[in-house]
Design a protein around this motif. Structure first.
Motif, PDB file in Angstrom:
ATOM      1  N   ILE A 172      51.706  48.755  72.567  1.00  0.00           N
ATOM      2  CA  ILE A 172      52.697  47.955  73.292  1.00  0.00           C
ATOM      3  C   ILE A 172      52.904  46.621  72.583  1.00  0.00           C
ATOM      4  CG2 ILE A 172      53.169  46.727  75.447  1.00  0.00           C
ATOM      5  CD1 ILE A 172      51.701  48.966  76.922  1.00  0.00           C
ATOM      6  N   GLY A 173      51.799  45.996  72.173  1.00  0.00           N
ATOM      7  CA  GLY A 173      51.900  44.741  71.440  1.00  0.00           C
ATOM      8  C   GLY A 173      52.651  44.901  70.131  1.00  0.00           C
ATOM      9  N   THR A 174      52.432  46.031  69.459  1.00  0.00           N
ATOM     10  CA  THR A 174      53.145  46.300  68.206  1.00  0.00           C
ATOM     11  C   THR A 174      54.647  46.400  68.446  1.00  0.00           C
ATOM     12  OG1 THR A 174      51.237  47.486  67.293  1.00  0.00           O
ATOM     13  CG2 THR A 174      53.369  47.908  66.281  1.00  0.00           C
ATOM     14  N   LYS A 175      55.028  47.073  69.535  1.00  0.00           N
ATOM     15  CA  LYS A 175      56.448  47.198  69.867  1.00  0.00           C
ATOM     16  C   LYS A 175      57.065  45.822  70.138  1.00  0.00           C
ATOM     17  CE  LYS A 175      56.758  51.688  69.671  1.00  0.00           C
ATOM     18  NZ  LYS A 175      57.597  52.346  68.631  1.00  0.00           N
ATOM     19  N   VAL A 176      56.322  44.971  70.835  1.00  0.00           N
ATOM     20  CA  VAL A 176      56.818  43.623  71.125  1.00  0.00           C
ATOM     21  C   VAL A 176      57.047  42.851  69.834  1.00  0.00           C
ATOM     22  CG1 VAL A 176      56.249  41.409  72.188  1.00  0.00           C
ATOM     23  CG2 VAL A 176      55.754  43.540  73.407  1.00  0.00           C
ATOM     24  N   MET A 177      56.083  42.922  68.916  1.00  0.00           N
ATOM     25  CA  MET A 177      56.209  42.198  67.650  1.00  0.00           C
ATOM     26  C   MET A 177      57.356  42.752  66.813  1.00  0.00           C
ATOM     27  SD  MET A 177      54.090  39.820  67.851  1.00  0.00           S
ATOM     28  CE  MET A 177      54.368  39.217  66.178  1.00  0.00           C
ATOM     29  N   GLU A 178      57.528  44.064  66.822  1.00  0.00           N
ATOM     30  CA  GLU A 178      58.632  44.660  66.068  1.00  0.00           C
ATOM     31  C   GLU A 178      59.973  44.197  66.617  1.00  0.00           C
ATOM     32  OE1 GLU A 178      57.879  48.821  66.387  1.00  0.00           O
ATOM     33  OE2 GLU A 178      56.480  48.872  64.693  1.00  0.00           O
ATOM     34  N   GLN A 179      60.058  44.091  67.942  1.00  0.00           N
ATOM     35  CA  GLN A 179      61.310  43.642  68.549  1.00  0.00           C
ATOM     36  C   GLN A 179      61.560  42.169  68.254  1.00  0.00           C
ATOM     37  OE1 GLN A 179      61.605  44.357  72.809  1.00  0.00           O
ATOM     38  NE2 GLN A 179      63.734  44.970  72.528  1.00  0.00           N
ATOM     39  N   ILE A 180      60.507  41.378  68.248  1.00  0.00           N
ATOM     40  CA  ILE A 180      60.646  39.957  67.919  1.00  0.00           C
ATOM     41  C   ILE A 180      61.176  39.781  66.501  1.00  0.00           C
ATOM     42  CG2 ILE A 180      59.342  37.832  67.484  1.00  0.00           C
ATOM     43  CD1 ILE A 180      57.555  38.567  69.836  1.00  0.00           C
ATOM     44  N   GLY A 182      63.135  41.736  65.017  1.00  0.00           N
ATOM     45  CA  GLY A 182      64.492  42.256  64.896  1.00  0.00           C
ATOM     46  C   GLY A 182      64.621  43.712  64.524  1.00  0.00           C
ATOM     47  N   LEU A 183      63.549  44.486  64.614  1.00  0.00           N
ATOM     48  CA  LEU A 183      63.656  45.910  64.313  1.00  0.00           C
ATOM     49  C   LEU A 183      64.386  46.615  65.452  1.00  0.00           C
ATOM     50  CD1 LEU A 183      60.121  46.659  62.829  1.00  0.00           C
ATOM     51  CD2 LEU A 183      62.241  46.107  61.635  1.00  0.00           C
ATOM     52  N   ARG A 184      65.410  47.383  65.121  1.00  0.00           N
ATOM     53  CA  ARG A 184      66.294  47.937  66.137  1.00  0.00           C
ATOM     54  C   ARG A 184      65.828  49.264  66.714  1.00  0.00           C
ATOM     55  NH1 ARG A 184      72.364  46.764  63.628  1.00  0.00           N
ATOM     56  NH2 ARG A 184      72.146  44.484  63.475  1.00  0.00           N
TER      57      ARG A 184
END
Length: 270
Positions: A172-180, A182-184
């Protein structure tokens, strides 16, 4: 207590005696739909003549098809490999689902041959201090001593649940960082799926320990927490054919076998 055909008295009775069959039906429909769609809409493409390197090369190629991506992950993303592949999958969710003694008793109730897990000692205990306890079940399930011996120090429900919880939280943390960054490719459904898995793990851990972490549960609270755990698992089962979790059941294995046949067998790559 609720029973099939009677009234629903609480979350537990609803999850066990009613919603269970809904989840099974939706999963079966979704699985048939996904596989049928793949088969019916499959189109043969033009391919070059296969390069025959022999059966030995095919076997080696099959092994490398599964092993090479793991080695690549270890080299390039060791943290993701440890948290995702090891903690979440290999020593977390998979053994918890299929080998935890309480789950073995449940599965054996609906699918009698599953008793072989208990009778051969492949089951894992809830904790290192409960390795000799008998698990109660509506049917006779004879649990022989676990074959894991000293490994039960780490191969038990408590440790594996904590590893799975940490692995899920990491994802979940990885997804948050990826979204921060800008990964779409990050979608809200990723958060929902991982959040649902985390919910199942947490409620299962609390129900197994008969504790919310601060106080010991009374019977009513225990039935509620256990019911929520089962209900969450049933929702996840329903979502399997329609989410990324489908790769666990079918997608990953089919994809790898397809990759092996196309690249290792047809094109003769080594």
């Amino acid at each position: 207590m609720g029973y099939l055909g009677g009234s629903v008295t609480d979350v537990y009775s609803f999850a066990v005696y009613y919603f269970f069959w809904v989840a099974i039906a939706v999963f079966a429909f979704g699985a048939v739909y996904r596989i049928a769609k793949m088969v019916l809409f499959w189109r043969r493409v033009v391919k070059a003549e296969p390069r025959n390197r022999g059966v030995g090369a095919w076997i080696i190629g099959l092994i490398r098809t599964f092993v090479d991506p793991i080695i690549f992950s270890i080299k390039t993303k060791p943290h993701d490999f440890l948290a995702g592949m090891v903690a979440l999958h290999l020593v977390g969710v998979i053994p918890l689902i299929f080998l935890l003694a309480h789950h073995v008793a449940f599965f054996a109730y609906w699918f009698s041959p599953y008793k072989i897990i208990a009778e051969t000692g492949l089951w894992i205990p809830l904790s290192v201090t409960t390795s000799t306890l008998t698990i109660t079940s509506p049917i006779e399930v004879k649990f022989v001593d676990s074959i894991w011996g000293p490994l039960t120090v780490v191969l038990n429900g408590d440790v594996l649940a904590i590893l799975a919880i940490l692995g899920t939280a990491f994802k979940i943390g990885t997804k948050v960082m990826e979204q921060i960054h800008g990964l779409r490719h990050v979608r809200w459904s990723d958060y929902f799926s991982l959040g649902l898995l985390l919910f199942i793990l947490l409620t299962g851990y609390m129900a197994a320990r008969h504790s919310t972490g601060t106080v010991t549960m009374d019977v009513g609270t225990y039935r509620t927490v256990l019911g929520l755990h089962i209900l969450g698992a049933e929702v996840l089962l329903m979502l399997l054919p329609f989410s990324k979790y489908w790769h666990i059941v079918f997608g990953y294995w089919y994809g790898k076998l397809h990759e092996w046949y196309d690249l290792r067998v047809q094109k003769g790559l080594v």
